[in-house]
Design a protein around this motif. Structure first.
Motif, PDB file in Angstrom:
ATOM      1  N   SER A 164       0.821  -1.209   0.000  1.00  0.00           N
ATOM      2  CA  SER A 164       0.000   0.000   0.000  1.00  0.00           C
ATOM      3  C   SER A 164       0.852   1.256   0.000  1.00  0.00           C
ATOM      4  CB  SER A 164      -0.934   0.018   1.222  1.00  0.00           C
ATOM      5  OG  SER A 164      -1.927  -0.985   1.141  1.00  0.00           O
ATOM      6  N   LYS A 165       2.027   1.182   0.612  1.00  0.00           N
ATOM      7  CA  LYS A 165       2.915   2.360   0.673  1.00  0.00           C
ATOM      8  C   LYS A 165       3.712   2.537  -0.612  1.00  0.00           C
ATOM      9  CE  LYS A 165       4.390   5.805   3.241  1.00  0.00           C
ATOM     10  NZ  LYS A 165       5.210   6.555   2.302  1.00  0.00           N
ATOM     11  N   GLY A 166       3.604   1.584  -1.541  1.00  0.00           N
ATOM     12  CA  GLY A 166       4.249   1.763  -2.830  1.00  0.00           C
ATOM     13  C   GLY A 166       5.445   0.883  -3.100  1.00  0.00           C
ATOM     14  N   VAL A 167       5.811   0.010  -2.159  1.00  0.00           N
ATOM     15  CA  VAL A 167       6.913  -0.916  -2.414  1.00  0.00           C
ATOM     16  C   VAL A 167       6.474  -1.870  -3.528  1.00  0.00           C
ATOM     17  CG1 VAL A 167       8.468  -2.637  -1.426  1.00  0.00           C
ATOM     18  CG2 VAL A 167       7.632  -0.755   0.000  1.00  0.00           C
ATOM     19  N   PRO A 168       7.257  -2.019  -4.595  1.00  0.00           N
ATOM     20  CA  PRO A 168       6.834  -2.871  -5.719  1.00  0.00           C
ATOM     21  C   PRO A 168       6.566  -4.311  -5.289  1.00  0.00           C
ATOM     22  CG  PRO A 168       8.706  -1.512  -6.338  1.00  0.00           C
ATOM     23  CD  PRO A 168       8.535  -1.346  -4.856  1.00  0.00           C
ATOM     24  N   ALA A 169       5.572  -4.920  -5.906  1.00  0.00           N
ATOM     25  CA  ALA A 169       5.203  -6.298  -5.576  1.00  0.00           C
ATOM     26  C   ALA A 169       6.377  -7.244  -5.795  1.00  0.00           C
ATOM     27  CB  ALA A 169       3.998  -6.734  -6.411  1.00  0.00           C
ATOM     28  N   ARG A 170       7.171  -7.007  -6.824  1.00  0.00           N
ATOM     29  CA  ARG A 170       8.305  -7.896  -7.097  1.00  0.00           C
ATOM     30  C   ARG A 170       9.357  -7.792  -5.989  1.00  0.00           C
ATOM     31  NH1 ARG A 170      11.781  -6.019 -12.169  1.00  0.00           N
ATOM     32  NH2 ARG A 170      10.149  -7.193 -13.258  1.00  0.00           N
ATOM     33  N   ALA A 171       9.517  -6.606  -5.388  1.00  0.00           N
ATOM     34  CA  ALA A 171      10.485  -6.440  -4.308  1.00  0.00           C
ATOM     35  C   ALA A 171      10.015  -7.145  -3.039  1.00  0.00           C
ATOM     36  CB  ALA A 171      10.732  -4.963  -4.032  1.00  0.00           C
ATOM     37  N   VAL A 172       8.702  -7.098  -2.777  1.00  0.00           N
ATOM     38  CA  VAL A 172       8.157  -7.776  -1.601  1.00  0.00           C
ATOM     39  C   VAL A 172       8.206  -9.290  -1.794  1.00  0.00           C
ATOM     40  CG1 VAL A 172       6.146  -8.042  -0.114  1.00  0.00           C
ATOM     41  CG2 VAL A 172       6.678  -5.807  -1.083  1.00  0.00           C
ATOM     42  N   GLY A 178      13.596 -14.742  -0.183  1.00  0.00           N
ATOM     43  CA  GLY A 178      14.962 -14.671   0.331  1.00  0.00           C
ATOM     44  C   GLY A 178      15.988 -14.365  -0.746  1.00  0.00           C
ATOM     45  N   LYS A 179      15.612 -13.536  -1.727  1.00  0.00           N
ATOM     46  CA  LYS A 179      16.491 -13.229  -2.850  1.00  0.00           C
ATOM     47  C   LYS A 179      17.104 -11.831  -2.724  1.00  0.00           C
ATOM     48  CE  LYS A 179      15.619 -17.149  -4.896  1.00  0.00           C
ATOM     49  NZ  LYS A 179      15.096 -17.218  -6.259  1.00  0.00           N
ATOM     50  N   THR A 180      18.215 -11.620  -3.419  1.00  0.00           N
ATOM     51  CA  THR A 180      18.930 -10.345  -3.325  1.00  0.00           C
ATOM     52  C   THR A 180      18.126  -9.178  -3.884  1.00  0.00           C
ATOM     53  OG1 THR A 180      20.005 -10.781  -5.444  1.00  0.00           O
ATOM     54  CG2 THR A 180      21.195 -11.423  -3.457  1.00  0.00           C
ATOM     55  N   THR A 181      17.155  -9.439  -4.717  1.00  0.00           N
ATOM     56  CA  THR A 181      16.341  -8.381  -5.295  1.00  0.00           C
ATOM     57  C   THR A 181      15.189  -7.967  -4.384  1.00  0.00           C
ATOM     58  OG1 THR A 181      15.116 -10.112  -6.472  1.00  0.00           O
ATOM     59  CG2 THR A 181      16.862  -8.985  -7.683  1.00  0.00           C
ATOM     60  N   GLY A 182      15.106  -8.563  -3.215  1.00  0.00           N
ATOM     61  CA  GLY A 182      14.072  -8.191  -2.256  1.00  0.00           C
ATOM     62  C   GLY A 182      14.329  -6.823  -1.665  1.00  0.00           C
TER      63      GLY A 182
END
Length: 444
Positions: A164-172, A178-182
């Protein structure tokens, strides 16, 4: 006090200093039922509160005064609004654009969490994963009113707050994998979402941990404005936590500090009625959490957390108060989680009838009904959003699955900050970069 609180929620104001104990006793209310701002109130109502099977009586219908009274009578009341359901477009609570934004955000949260369940059971996620299904109206109703510079502090049930705050779904999703792109490079996992860019100050695994952090963030905003004279520092902080947290010491300490210094913070209680397997009614002496606000000199508001429009109206006023420098607000959102405490919880303790009752009040369905009844949108527009979100979540899973796992050298990053400590060697490099560092002590 502006009218938004009294128009959409149960509201309690601080007691005057000269209130007598007899006045307190006289005005004490039995726990009320969920409040509907579009329904004309009756003189007395008997209905269950907080999912209880007990029938509790509302004994008072006195309207709420919007300012502190100087008389000796206690000002602890529940507002009764005689506003009828709006019929003309000028009285609508939202525009079409706002309705579509709210709907898209809630559908994103629901679809994302449903996908998390699938990925967890397929072995893509590890540890405890707590889903937010059913509580979307709270996150959307509050967070979509914030600016980018405002802050959010969450709990272990934090995925949807971050979205909701705008963090991209792929980053979440990558963080959950448990990936480096998180958003935390894979080091936070499900319960520790953090994004400096989006001012998501973290999910916290232990209940109550985040409230002091949120209070500190609010203090920072006030300090910048009043001491450093930064005129644009009107940032607001939202502190989310559950009903189980409200019996912990940090909760009371931070309410006191926030009220004492009039900090720009809103304390948002997501009361989903259960602290893991403990019923809220069995865990606290007074189940009406919002009444704890006036004890510290701040407004306390109760709102139907299954209705995003009611949540949004209360959130507008609470956030506005904080931004104007009028101090904190305690908001209790009565909501319900549609799944167990975590994906490891078989959810056998809650009454099936109780679960069915709240499932029938699905916040997404309620918003759809409101928009259809008021001819704000048509079915094809919502189906287009559903399709967009499905594709977004699928892409997030593919991205997370294909992303690399963290390198071994990342093991102790962000653990030790002291250059002379265990994390960083004399040469300025992380000690874990030495192949011999973990030799004989761990297999990574």
């Amino acid at each position: 006090m502006a009218s938004a609180f009294s128009a959409t929620a149960k509201f309690a104001q601080p007691l005057p200093l000269n209130t007598t104990s007899s006045a307190r006793s006289q005005d004490k209310l039995s726990p009320p039922a969920l409040f509907d701002p579009f329904r004309t109130s009756s003189s007395a109502a008997t209905s269950p509160f907080l999912g209880s099977t007990r029938q509790l009586l509302c004994k008072s219908n006195r309207p709420l005064s919007h300012r502190r009274s100087s008389s000796s009578s206690a000002v602890v009341a529940i507002s009764d609004v005689k506003q009828k359901k709006p019929k003309s477009s000028s009285n609508l609570l939202i525009t079409k654009e706002e309705g579509l934004e709210l709907y898209e955000d809630m559908v994103l949260g629901r679809s994302f969490e449903d996908m998390c369940a699938q990925m967890y059971y397929r072995g893509k996620m590890f540890g405890f994963v707590h889903l937010y299904n059913g509580q979307e109206a709270v996150s959307t109703g509050f967070i979509k009113l914030l600016t980018k510079d405002d802050s959010v502090v969450s709990t272990y049930r934090d995925h949807v707050h971050a979205l909701s705050k705008g963090v991209p779904a792929r980053a979440v999703m990558s963080e959950l994998f448990g990936k480096t792109t998180g958003c935390c490079r894979g080091q936070g996992g499900s319960m520790h979402m953090f994004s400096k860019e989006h001012n998501v100050l973290g999910g916290f695994a232990f209940i109550g941990e985040g409230i002091p952090v949120a209070t500190g963030a609010a203090f920072t905003s006030k300090y910048k404005r009043e001491v450093l004279k930064e005129p644009n520092s009107d940032h607001v902080t939202l502190a989310f936590f559950g009903d189980g947290t409200c019996n912990n010491g940090q909760f009371f300490e931070c309410l006191n500090m926030a009220a004492l210094w009039k900090l720009p913070i809103v304390f948002v209680v997501e009361n989903n009625l259960w602290a893991i397997g403990m019923s809220h009614l069995r865990a606290t002496s007074d189940p009406q959490i919002y009444k704890k606000g006036p004890a510290f000199g701040m407004p306390g508001v109760h709102v139907d957390g299954m209705d995003v429009l009611k949540v949004r109206e209360v959130a507008k006023e609470a956030i506005g108060r904080a931004r104007r420098g009028e101090g904190p607000t305690l908001v209790e959102c009565e909501t319900y989680r549609f799944r167990g405490h975590s994906l490891a919880d078989p959810d056998e303790l809650r009454d099936p009838a109780e679960k069915a009752h709240y499932a029938a009040r699905d916040p997404i369905s309620q918003l759809k009904t409101y928009m259809f009844e008021n001819k704000l949108v048509n079915e094809s527009e919502l189906k287009a959003i559903d399709k967009k979100i499905d594709e977004l979540v699928e892409e997030a899973v593919e991205f997370a699955d294909e992303s690399p796992v963290p390198d071994r050298s990342q093991l102790l990053e962000n653990v030790f900050a002291d250059p002379k400590g265990f994390g960083i060697g004399p040469d300025g490099r992380y000690r874990c970069e030495d192949p011999k560092f973990t030799q004989g002590t761990a297999q990574v």
